[in-house]
Write an enzyme that holds these catalytic residues in place. Structure first.
Site, PDB file in Angstrom:
ATOM      1  CG  ASN A 122      -1.924   1.126   1.215  1.00 17.70           C
ATOM      2  OD1 ASN A 122      -1.649   2.142   0.366  1.00 17.70           O
ATOM      3  ND2 ASN A 122      -2.668   1.094   2.319  1.00 17.70           N
TER       4      ASN A 122
ATOM      5  NE  ARG B 179      -6.446   1.525  -0.157  1.00 12.55           N
ATOM      6  CZ  ARG B 179      -6.222   2.863   0.154  1.00 12.55           C
ATOM      7  NH1 ARG B 179      -5.033   3.268   0.358  1.00 12.55           N
ATOM      8  NH2 ARG B 179      -7.343   3.597   0.340  1.00 12.55           N
TER       9      ARG B 179
ATOM     10  CG  HIS C 195     -13.877   2.917   2.335  1.00 12.51           C
ATOM     11  ND1 HIS C 195     -14.686   3.909   2.901  1.00 12.51           N
ATOM     12  CD2 HIS C 195     -12.587   3.169   2.766  1.00 12.51           C
ATOM     13  CE1 HIS C 195     -13.923   4.783   3.582  1.00 12.51           C
ATOM     14  NE2 HIS C 195     -12.626   4.429   3.633  1.00 12.51           N
TER      15      HIS C 195
ATOM     16  NE  ARG D 148     -11.351  12.103   3.200  1.00 19.92           N
ATOM     17  CZ  ARG D 148     -11.128  11.015   3.126  1.00 19.92           C
ATOM     18  NH1 ARG D 148     -12.192  10.179   3.080  1.00 19.92           N
ATOM     19  NH2 ARG D 148      -9.904  10.560   3.152  1.00 19.92           N
TER      20      ARG D 148
ATOM     21  CD  GLU E 180      -8.919  -1.677   3.457  1.00 23.72           C
ATOM     22  OE1 GLU E 180      -9.505  -1.006   2.680  1.00 23.72           O
ATOM     23  OE2 GLU E 180      -8.665  -1.097   4.560  1.00 23.72           O
TER      24      GLU E 180
END
Length: 374
Positions: A8, A68, A157, A218, A361
């Site tokens: 990642n 990823r 996601h 956010r 993940e």
């Protein structure tokens, strides 16, 4: 035996795990930070990958590398084996994810140089959501303009959502294809996804990860007219507005901290802004749960996952409170149990199963990598 090296790669970091996808065991993991910065762990991604190689050692037995990649656009609806043509296609998507895809590509190039004799696979955060129907992904703006510039809802996601929905079905001993699930991926970045029979049919994030829930920094959903309005009355340019909505809003904008733990602590001490921020956060989650129950035509399973979803029983309980009319209930004793295991937190024989499923993940990336390369 397969051993997948999962990478990642961020703009200034490399997170990695060596995974046995059959057993689910993590053999080795680590992070390199501040790449290219003074005092950082390495001068660039190539140098960082050489450090990782030293940590792996000569007997790591890497059989494939899984990467990823944040944004696959409409081009990639599943994982793909990486070659030069795939790299070129990912590069074309850089404008959709300028902070992420170029960094993902740096990691891919460095890993391909470090592991030239094993297959590499790109796993996209957006791929799982490519099953959404057009009424869910198309924005109601000029069609030709939107199509020309790839403006649509992509969702994120997806790797996590795919993993936890499959795990939820296995936990319940029920066929995935028969379940209507709502997945609450709640962390500093947060999203909710409606999954019908294992397929994403709607999700809260959009063109970018800004849309949807209130997050750590956010804003989530807001009237788009706020952007030009603040440009006029506050004199903010586009770069400042982008930074405000992505890095200076959400819990941070409401309370001064983007860490949910700090917000909850302040709320417990009676801080009005923190209490209000939590109410806004919960309201947005409930809004999407109700909407997705309608989109799905009912719901069989609610899944909590990611940092807040897995570890915050108070927010789980309070967020689900008031949804009893949908058959959604939480058992207090089960909800408060301190466990990292997959578990049910709804009462026995409740109409809707409410589960906590820890996401993984990296394991999902490893398994998708093996599926393409075995």
């Amino acid at each position: 035996m397969s051993r997948v090296f999962v990478v990642n790669s961020g703009s200034s970091s490399i997170k990695y795990q060596l995974v046995d996808p059959e057993s689910g065991e993590t053999i080795l993991s680590g992070t390199l930070q501040r790449l290219g910065e003074e005092g950082g762990d390495a001068a660039d991604h190539d140098a960082g990958m050489r450090i990782v190689l030293d940590r792996l050692g000569p007997d790591a037995g890497v059989t494939a590398v899984g990467h990823r990649v944040v944004h696959g656009g409409a081009r990639f609806d599943r994982a793909v084996v990486v070659d030069d043509a795939v790299i070129a296609e990912i590069e074309k998507l850089n404008d959709l994810a300028p902070l992420h895809n170029p960094a993902n590509l740096d990691g891919i190039r460095a890993a391909r140089a470090a592991f030239p004799d094993v297959p590499h696979v790109a796993v996209f955060d957006t791929a799982f959501h490519q099953s959404m129907p057009e009424e869910a992904w198309r924005y109601a703006i000029d069609r030709e303009l939107a199509d020309r510039h790839a403006v649509r809802r992509y969702g994120f996601h997806g790797t996590s959502v795919k993993y936890v929905t499959e795990r939820a079905a296995a936990f319940l001993g029920r066929p995935l294809g028969q379940l209507k699930q709502i997945v609450l991926h709640l962390g500093n970045g947060a999203s909710i996804t409606a999954v019908d029979g294992g397929r994403s049919v709607d999700t809260s994030m959009g063109l970018t990860p800004l849309e949807g829930l209130v997050m750590g920094t956010r804003s989530g959903d807001l009237d788009p007219a706020i952007v030009p309005y603040l440009g006029r009355v506050a004199g903010l340019d586009l770069a400042e507005l982008d930074a405000l909505l992505n890095k200076g809003s959400g819990l941070l904008g409401l309370t001064g901290t983007g860490d949910m733990r700090d917000v909850q602590r302040a709320a417990a001490e009676g801080e009005p802004r923190a209490q209000e921020a939590l109410a806004i956060w919960r309201h947005r989650v409930k809004h999407y749960v109700g909407a997705y129950a309608a989109i799905l035509g009912g719901v069989d399973v609610i899944v909590f996952t990611a940092g807040i979803g897995e570890n915050n029983p108070l927010l789980r309980r309070r967020t689900m409170s008031g949804l009893e009319f949908l058959g959604i209930r939480v058992d207090d004793d089960r909800n408060e149990l301190d466990s990292r295991a997959e578990r049910r937190i709804s009462p026995d024989r409740a109409p809707v199963e409410v589960l906590v499923i820890p996401t993984d993940e990296e394991l999902e990336i490893a398994r998708q990598t093996v599926a393409l390369t075995r």
